[in-house]
Design an enzyme around this catalytic site. Sequence first.
Site, PDB file in Angstrom:
ATOM      1  N   HIS A 173     -18.439   5.495  -0.739  1.00 51.82           N
ATOM      2  CA  HIS A 173     -19.312   4.241  -1.067  1.00 51.82           C
ATOM      3  C   HIS A 173     -19.579   3.596   0.494  1.00 51.82           C
ATOM      4  O   HIS A 173     -20.832   3.483   0.655  1.00 51.82           O
ATOM      5  CB  HIS A 173     -18.367   3.435  -1.937  1.00 51.82           C
ATOM      6  CG  HIS A 173     -19.458   2.052  -2.241  1.00 51.82           C
ATOM      7  ND1 HIS A 173     -19.532   1.445  -3.400  1.00 51.82           N
ATOM      8  CD2 HIS A 173     -20.291   1.271  -1.539  1.00 51.82           C
ATOM      9  CE1 HIS A 173     -20.140   0.532  -3.657  1.00 51.82           C
ATOM     10  NE2 HIS A 173     -20.788   0.223  -2.245  1.00 51.82           N
ATOM     11  N   LYS A 197      19.707  -4.871   3.726  1.00 49.86           N
ATOM     12  CA  LYS A 197      18.481  -3.716   3.442  1.00 49.86           C
ATOM     13  C   LYS A 197      17.415  -4.756   3.181  1.00 49.86           C
ATOM     14  O   LYS A 197      16.206  -4.249   3.142  1.00 49.86           O
ATOM     15  CB  LYS A 197      18.868  -3.047   2.245  1.00 49.86           C
ATOM     16  CG  LYS A 197      20.295  -2.046   2.497  1.00 49.86           C
ATOM     17  CD  LYS A 197      20.438  -1.067   1.102  1.00 49.86           C
ATOM     18  CE  LYS A 197      19.391  -0.095   1.087  1.00 49.86           C
ATOM     19  NZ  LYS A 197      19.698   0.615   0.029  1.00 49.86           N
ATOM     20  N   HIS A 257     -22.731   0.363   4.276  1.00 51.92           N
ATOM     21  CA  HIS A 257     -23.067   1.711   3.661  1.00 51.92           C
ATOM     22  C   HIS A 257     -22.893   2.852   4.704  1.00 51.92           C
ATOM     23  O   HIS A 257     -23.651   3.909   4.592  1.00 51.92           O
ATOM     24  CB  HIS A 257     -24.142   2.007   2.626  1.00 51.92           C
ATOM     25  CG  HIS A 257     -24.106   1.192   1.474  1.00 51.92           C
ATOM     26  ND1 HIS A 257     -25.002   1.378   0.181  1.00 51.92           N
ATOM     27  CD2 HIS A 257     -23.017   0.275   0.962  1.00 51.92           C
ATOM     28  CE1 HIS A 257     -24.462   0.307  -0.790  1.00 51.92           C
ATOM     29  NE2 HIS A 257     -23.398   0.007  -0.231  1.00 51.92           N
ATOM     30  N   ASP A 299      14.031   1.900  -4.505  1.00 56.53           N
ATOM     31  CA  ASP A 299      13.331   1.279  -5.526  1.00 56.53           C
ATOM     32  C   ASP A 299      13.219  -0.176  -5.605  1.00 56.53           C
ATOM     33  O   ASP A 299      13.042  -0.821  -6.555  1.00 56.53           O
ATOM     34  CB  ASP A 299      14.152   1.803  -6.993  1.00 56.53           C
ATOM     35  CG  ASP A 299      15.481   1.221  -6.767  1.00 56.53           C
ATOM     36  OD1 ASP A 299      16.258   1.456  -5.819  1.00 56.53           O
ATOM     37  OD2 ASP A 299      15.940   0.612  -7.811  1.00 56.53           O
ATOM     38  N   ASP A 355      17.293   5.689  -0.003  1.00 53.34           N
ATOM     39  CA  ASP A 355      18.287   4.942  -0.683  1.00 53.34           C
ATOM     40  C   ASP A 355      19.085   5.899  -1.647  1.00 53.34           C
ATOM     41  O   ASP A 355      18.498   7.055  -1.895  1.00 53.34           O
ATOM     42  CB  ASP A 355      17.597   3.697  -1.472  1.00 53.34           C
ATOM     43  CG  ASP A 355      18.465   2.701  -2.011  1.00 53.34           C
ATOM     44  OD1 ASP A 355      19.651   2.592  -1.804  1.00 53.34           O
ATOM     45  OD2 ASP A 355      18.005   2.380  -3.196  1.00 53.34           O
ATOM     46  N   SER A 376      23.790   0.394   0.281  1.00 55.68           N
ATOM     47  CA  SER A 376      24.694  -0.904   0.380  1.00 55.68           C
ATOM     48  C   SER A 376      26.157  -0.383   0.356  1.00 55.68           C
ATOM     49  O   SER A 376      27.100  -1.220   0.702  1.00 55.68           O
ATOM     50  CB  SER A 376      24.424  -1.684  -0.837  1.00 55.68           C
ATOM     51  OG  SER A 376      22.939  -2.132  -0.520  1.00 55.68           O
ATOM     52  N   CYS A 393     -22.434  -8.058  -4.540  1.00 54.98           N
ATOM     53  CA  CYS A 393     -21.261  -8.116  -3.949  1.00 54.98           C
ATOM     54  C   CYS A 393     -20.893  -9.417  -4.034  1.00 54.98           C
ATOM     55  O   CYS A 393     -19.911  -9.897  -3.550  1.00 54.98           O
ATOM     56  CB  CYS A 393     -21.554  -7.746  -2.322  1.00 54.98           C
ATOM     57  SG  CYS A 393     -21.921  -5.947  -2.080  1.00 54.98           S
ATOM     58  N   GLU A 444      20.899   4.295  -4.757  1.00 53.78           N
ATOM     59  CA  GLU A 444      20.965   3.890  -6.319  1.00 53.78           C
ATOM     60  C   GLU A 444      19.406   3.583  -6.664  1.00 53.78           C
ATOM     61  O   GLU A 444      18.797   2.810  -6.085  1.00 53.78           O
ATOM     62  CB  GLU A 444      21.663   2.544  -6.437  1.00 53.78           C
ATOM     63  CG  GLU A 444      21.919   1.865  -7.756  1.00 53.78           C
ATOM     64  CD  GLU A 444      22.646   0.500  -7.962  1.00 53.78           C
ATOM     65  OE1 GLU A 444      22.760   0.062  -8.858  1.00 53.78           O
ATOM     66  OE2 GLU A 444      23.129   0.144  -6.702  1.00 53.78           O
ATOM     67  N   GLU A 469      -9.128   2.873  22.345  1.00 52.24           N
ATOM     68  CA  GLU A 469      -9.445   1.647  22.960  1.00 52.24           C
ATOM     69  C   GLU A 469     -10.007   0.551  22.141  1.00 52.24           C
ATOM     70  O   GLU A 469      -9.844  -0.492  22.214  1.00 52.24           O
ATOM     71  CB  GLU A 469     -10.571   2.035  24.038  1.00 52.24           C
ATOM     72  CG  GLU A 469     -10.896   0.745  24.992  1.00 52.24           C
ATOM     73  CD  GLU A 469      -9.620   0.002  25.808  1.00 52.24           C
ATOM     74  OE1 GLU A 469      -9.895  -1.035  26.175  1.00 52.24           O
ATOM     75  OE2 GLU A 469      -8.603   0.730  25.957  1.00 52.24           O
TER      76      GLU A 469
END
EC number: 4.2.1.109
Length: 744
Positions: free
Chosen positions: A426, A677, A353, A703, A508, A644, A333, A510, A376
């Site tokens: 893992h 935006k 682990h 996008d 959105d 927009s 690691c 466009e 909590e």
Amino acid sequence: MMEAEDHNDHSQEFDEDPQDGNEHTQGKKMLPPPLGVFETREILLKHVRDFALTQGYMVSIKDSSRDRYVTISCDRGGVYRKRLKTDENMRQRKTPSRLTNCPFEVVGKKDDDVWILTIKCGEHNHEPSKEMSDHPSCRRFTEEEMLLIRDMTVAGKRPRQILKALKQRNPSLVSDSRNVYNVKAKIRREMLSGKKMEPSSSSSTATNGVVTSGSAVELTQVKTLLQNGVVLTGSSQAYLENEAVHQTKALAAELCYHFYTLGWFSGTGGSISIKVHDDSLPNSHQLIVMSPSGVQKERMVAEDMYVLSSDGLILSTPTFKPYPHQHPKCTDCAPIFMKVYEMCGAGAVIHSHGIEACIVTMMNPFSKEFRITHMEMIKGIQGHNYHDELVLPIIENTAHEGELTESITAVIRAYPKATAVLVRSHGVYIWGDSWISAKTQAECYHYLFNAAIKLHQLGLDWSTPSHATIRNVNGVWGCGMNFNRGLKAGSLSFDYMIEPLQHCILLDIEGTTTSRSFVSNILFAYAHDNVGKHLAATYDTEETQDDINLLRSQIQNDLDQGVVGAVPVPPDYVGKEFVIASLVANVESMIKADRIVTALKQLQGHIWRNGFQSNELVGAVFDEVPEALERWQAAGIKVYIYSSDSREAQQLLFANSNYGDLRKYLCGYFDTTVGKKDETHSYIDILRTVGVDRPADMLFVTDVFQEAVAARAAGLEVIIPIRPGNNPLPEHHGFRMVESLLEI
């Protein structure tokens, strides 16, 4: 006079000899090193070697008694042995060229506590070398470098990695990976024979910013070098064996035993790393203690730990243990730990682990995140409170642990608030600004993982404030974790889709529901081509006069600000033709500069309305949009639009789409009157307007990367669609991506 001229002519011919490619010309005499008195044998040797390099020759040790004297000769001294010819077919040695029986020789003798250099013979019988790398002695490693190679060999580093570390310390190093291979082979032989390379016993000093070997290093001197970012080798024992380092190593061993009893470090798995705290050093230059790999964690003691520099070089290795123990190896690691230290400023990192950490990543194999709220123990996580939603990224496992480094780097950037990363099937990596913080958070994380598992077994949703029963949709239990690995559109029918977590979807236009090319090449082009025509035909209407007045105000503001392209609009009495011409010129300038201001948006919306009403325009949406809207409505999910363009323009597009009127699937429209935006507060206002208390209950699909970042900062879920013509995204942007809205 004639003799002088002849001499000059010969000198000129010699100086222009193209064969001489070295600064040490054949006519230059190589000088012996200056005499002097030196504190240690190593400093004397370095003095002689460094000076020899400037003269074009190299030296080697001819004879030595470590505590009495050292004889240094030119490495071209001596002669080749003659080989007896016992067979006519025997291969003959090529004509010798390196050894010339050079008489050069200097001697260093120890007198009291210092070393004195004297010249026995300062002459050479050969010319200066053109390539110093041709000298084998130039490619030999110093004792410091040998110790570093040994440490990195024990740690499992490859020759290429070792050579890179050596050249970082000594940029003028001429050795190559073959020389490293030879040293590694020697080290292996010594290890197999039970021998151990010992550090030099001579006193230490700092030469050219590098600490040399020895046990008498002054602590303040070592700290100064550390603060300057200098790498220490394993021989700097005075600092590496101080109380702070020893206590940190003992603490790491104690925590390994504790975590073993919790089931986090069983079967030799798991690891820990802690920075050595020293108030006189900045956090970025603290030494680092790491556990070894593949050992029984509950049986470790302080001496089993590795000590690394702040840039990841191994400075101290554990002692060898007899059979059946294997040779020590630093944890696999290590690259991940070093990356966490670099990016997060951590003081300790734990790799567990624990079975809980594995199971929560397997309950939903498509999830890229673990989410939980209103528990909590969330208060024990740095930067979180009871009401907050805790979000941890999940990355996919790899065959070798070190290969996770790139994925972990990406999610740390994408989830700056997270202090842990889950690895599917893992375990988990957890860090904090100190070992106490890392341990506390590790205990809280494992508690929350366990709680999620138990709630899941009871059919309860751990990711919602109420922890209500998970709904069953068409025989499939939904879960509180989001789908973050999209299914291909059409691969599953709606009967088999798990109910989405979000209650609302914000779209959105466009690049999301409609192609960018349609907006720019059709809608904007239509408005641009029809500005003059529209103003002339509707000039006397109240609506158009409002549009003109709004444009006048914007243009006057542009003139006051000195905006390029803005031209004054004449008063009405001049005639509407002149007014319209100036308005068209200003509109064209705005469009060319990509300044889609409110006044222009309003005018465009009115032009588009006329185009849709006359059937000159038809709103184009992607083919799967109608089906996706219908599915979401059937699932009780409310869909809103945020674009927009003006709200009127949005409604016109969906009311007159190529699939008919789609407004029946939409619950509302937002434009930039609520805010830009790419600003977080805009999404907060939308949440308040819609009445969504929990930001994560709203999914935003866009996008545009900047918009995605702003929405995520407000707490919304974000998905980025992949559409033809969309702008490229930054590498490792951290957002889920889909190719079709049907994947949501």
